[in-house]
Design an enzyme around this catalytic site. Sequence first.
Site, PDB file in Angstrom:
ATOM      1  N   TYR A  51      53.013  15.030  22.688  1.00 49.90           N
ATOM      2  CA  TYR A  51      51.772  15.806  22.803  1.00 49.90           C
ATOM      3  C   TYR A  51      50.645  15.047  22.156  1.00 49.90           C
ATOM      4  O   TYR A  51      50.772  14.567  21.033  1.00 49.90           O
ATOM      5  CB  TYR A  51      51.916  17.171  22.115  1.00 49.90           C
ATOM      6  CG  TYR A  51      51.906  18.293  23.128  1.00 49.90           C
ATOM      7  CD1 TYR A  51      50.744  18.560  23.854  1.00 49.90           C
ATOM      8  CD2 TYR A  51      53.039  19.043  23.387  1.00 49.90           C
ATOM      9  CE1 TYR A  51      50.725  19.554  24.818  1.00 49.90           C
ATOM     10  CE2 TYR A  51      53.029  20.044  24.346  1.00 49.90           C
ATOM     11  CZ  TYR A  51      51.856  20.295  25.065  1.00 49.90           C
ATOM     12  OH  TYR A  51      51.849  21.270  26.013  1.00 49.90           O
ATOM     13  N   GLU A  53      46.968  16.123  22.529  1.00 50.54           N
ATOM     14  CA  GLU A  53      45.707  16.800  22.849  1.00 50.54           C
ATOM     15  C   GLU A  53      44.565  16.182  22.068  1.00 50.54           C
ATOM     16  O   GLU A  53      44.690  15.893  20.881  1.00 50.54           O
ATOM     17  CB  GLU A  53      45.815  18.289  22.508  1.00 50.54           C
ATOM     18  CG  GLU A  53      46.651  19.047  23.518  1.00 50.54           C
ATOM     19  CD  GLU A  53      46.862  20.504  23.118  1.00 50.54           C
ATOM     20  OE1 GLU A  53      46.722  20.826  21.929  1.00 50.54           O
ATOM     21  OE2 GLU A  53      47.166  21.300  24.017  1.00 50.54           O
ATOM     22  N   ASP A 196      33.005  10.699  45.040  1.00 49.30           N
ATOM     23  CA  ASP A 196      34.456  10.807  44.892  1.00 49.30           C
ATOM     24  C   ASP A 196      35.070   9.623  45.646  1.00 49.30           C
ATOM     25  O   ASP A 196      35.081   9.602  46.880  1.00 49.30           O
ATOM     26  CB  ASP A 196      34.890  12.153  45.489  1.00 49.30           C
ATOM     27  CG  ASP A 196      36.400  12.344  45.480  1.00 49.30           C
ATOM     28  OD1 ASP A 196      37.139  11.386  45.171  1.00 49.30           O
ATOM     29  OD2 ASP A 196      36.840  13.472  45.812  1.00 49.30           O
ATOM     30  N   THR A 222      41.077   9.203  42.414  1.00 50.27           N
ATOM     31  CA  THR A 222      42.515   9.274  42.161  1.00 50.27           C
ATOM     32  C   THR A 222      42.937   7.870  41.752  1.00 50.27           C
ATOM     33  O   THR A 222      42.184   6.912  41.928  1.00 50.27           O
ATOM     34  CB  THR A 222      43.312   9.655  43.426  1.00 50.27           C
ATOM     35  OG1 THR A 222      43.083   8.651  44.419  1.00 50.27           O
ATOM     36  CG2 THR A 222      42.903  11.013  43.968  1.00 50.27           C
ATOM     37  N   LYS A 225      46.021   5.960  45.325  1.00 47.55           N
ATOM     38  CA  LYS A 225      45.807   5.617  46.737  1.00 47.55           C
ATOM     39  C   LYS A 225      45.635   4.094  46.839  1.00 47.55           C
ATOM     40  O   LYS A 225      46.563   3.380  46.499  1.00 47.55           O
ATOM     41  CB  LYS A 225      44.657   6.442  47.297  1.00 47.55           C
ATOM     42  CG  LYS A 225      45.003   7.951  47.262  1.00 47.55           C
ATOM     43  CD  LYS A 225      43.930   8.858  47.812  1.00 47.55           C
ATOM     44  CE  LYS A 225      44.346  10.318  47.647  1.00 47.55           C
ATOM     45  NZ  LYS A 225      43.314  11.249  48.092  1.00 47.55           N
ATOM     46  N   ARG A 231      50.393   8.710  40.311  1.00 48.61           N
ATOM     47  CA  ARG A 231      49.567   9.846  40.741  1.00 48.61           C
ATOM     48  C   ARG A 231      48.701  10.279  39.575  1.00 48.61           C
ATOM     49  O   ARG A 231      49.211  10.517  38.480  1.00 48.61           O
ATOM     50  CB  ARG A 231      50.438  11.030  41.163  1.00 48.61           C
ATOM     51  CG  ARG A 231      51.520  10.729  42.147  1.00 48.61           C
ATOM     52  CD  ARG A 231      52.010  11.966  42.858  1.00 48.61           C
ATOM     53  NE  ARG A 231      51.061  12.316  43.880  1.00 48.61           N
ATOM     54  CZ  ARG A 231      50.933  11.666  45.041  1.00 48.61           C
ATOM     55  NH1 ARG A 231      51.737  10.669  45.336  1.00 48.61           N
ATOM     56  NH2 ARG A 231      50.028  12.018  45.914  1.00 48.61           N
TER      57      ARG A 231
HETATM   58  C1  PLP Z   1      43.113  12.578  47.798  1.00 45.46           C
HETATM   59  C2  PLP Z   1      41.757  13.069  47.473  1.00 45.46           C
HETATM   60  C3  PLP Z   1      41.542  14.009  46.455  1.00 45.46           C
HETATM   61  C4  PLP Z   1      42.656  14.782  45.793  1.00 45.46           C
HETATM   62  O1  PLP Z   1      43.524  14.090  45.070  1.00 45.46           O
HETATM   63  P1  PLP Z   1      44.917  14.737  44.567  1.00 45.46           P
HETATM   64  O2  PLP Z   1      45.398  13.718  43.621  1.00 45.46           O
HETATM   65  O3  PLP Z   1      45.747  14.921  45.774  1.00 45.46           O
HETATM   66  O4  PLP Z   1      44.605  16.028  43.902  1.00 45.46           O
HETATM   67  C5  PLP Z   1      40.232  14.323  46.107  1.00 45.46           C
HETATM   68  N1  PLP Z   1      39.203  13.764  46.753  1.00 45.46           N
HETATM   69  C6  PLP Z   1      39.372  12.895  47.772  1.00 45.46           C
HETATM   70  C7  PLP Z   1      38.174  12.317  48.448  1.00 45.46           C
HETATM   71  C8  PLP Z   1      40.658  12.526  48.170  1.00 45.46           C
HETATM   72  O5  PLP Z   1      40.802  11.695  49.192  1.00 45.46           O
END
Ligand code: PLP
Length: 414
Positions: A51, A53, A196, A222, A225, A231
Amino acid sequence: MKNLKKQDRKIYNAIQGELKRQQEGMELIASENYVSEAVLEALGSIFTNKYSEGYPGRRYYGGQEYTDVIESLAISRAKKLFRADHINVQPHSGAPANMIVYSALLEPGDKVLGMDLSHGGHLTHGHPVTLPAKIYKFIRYKTGRDGKIDYKELEKVAKKIKPKIILAGFSSYTRQLDYKKFSSIAKKVGAISMIDIAHIAGLIAGRAISNPVPYFDIVTTTTHKTLRGPRGGMIMCRKKFAKAIDKSVFPGFQGGPHMNNIAAKAVMLEEALEPSFKKYARQIIKNAKVLEKELRKYGFKIMFGKTENHMVLVDVFSSKEVAGKEAEVALDKVGITVNKNVIPDDPRSPMDPSGLRIGVPAVTTRGMKEKEIKKIAEWINDAIENRKNNKKLNQIHKEVIKLCKKFPIYKNLK
Ligand SMILES: *Cc1c(COP(=O)(O)O)cnc(C)c1O
């Protein structure tokens, strides 16, 4: 995994099954990738027990001499990679990262101007089924005929509705964004600019597409990807938003950070700083362009005009008279994994849309280049055209497995 094998055969067998599926399957889901074995080791480490925090140097529990090392390294590596003023590496994933930003900067009912979902925007950018859409008011902008975002319309709407946030970013769009336009429109209307980069973070880290971080107040991503990490999520921002974002992550939204995951993020970030990652990112774009060219040759209609990133969106319904779902199933039968996807203002339902989204980050990690991509495009076309011919599908499947075995992954995992 000798302990797991002895103790819990059901879970062990499922993991072995998944390993084989990943080794023998042609992974073309645009949001997926294969992490390195070093990332896996950090992810499976004893940091899961801890932990922690709070933030490095300011924790609520004792025993933090090593967690602080890990998190500080993740932060400094990410700052170097993205040239960010401030970064928070604790968000558990991309969706919570966005929710954390909204709740840091918005009051209930405030407006966000984001990309229309059928034009490429993500669920967390205002889909009615999500929590953010129940709390805040999302208004959408779209792409024009040329496949680019209609910036004139975006500016007009922004002036009219005066959003608190203007949000750029997407999960099924293939063109580069004009960062300067977004930021100048946001300035004109007094909005916070947010992007994003969940899908394209690896391409940005590898300098294959330009870095939006200097142009935006807030950047979410994220890490699993194109960035090819565990993840997870990260939030970058200008200094003046740092306190609000950190407080919104913890204690606002999350409890203890997943320190094993942050360790794996740190390993990934060091990998992304290596020169070889630049080569990887450039190869992804080359591969996507070859895929686009080949699919076009086979008569597929390419959405948004062309691709400038790691994926291609095709309208299979108008090109091949087959619905997205049926095409996805046909490709599954030959071991090629893609996802059905809506196209802009799709006349079909979201459960069975007109499009397929096809991405190359995972196969590029395996080492596949132009020659293999050409073959993949041929198989995609053959499998869709022969979707009712099981003999033909079986034959393609064998060839797919053979090619995957020529580009092995996780050779040492057992
Ligand atoms: C994949 C994605 C997310 C969400 O990500 P998770 O890890 O699945 O919660 C948010 N924004 C965009 C643009 C994405 O492509």
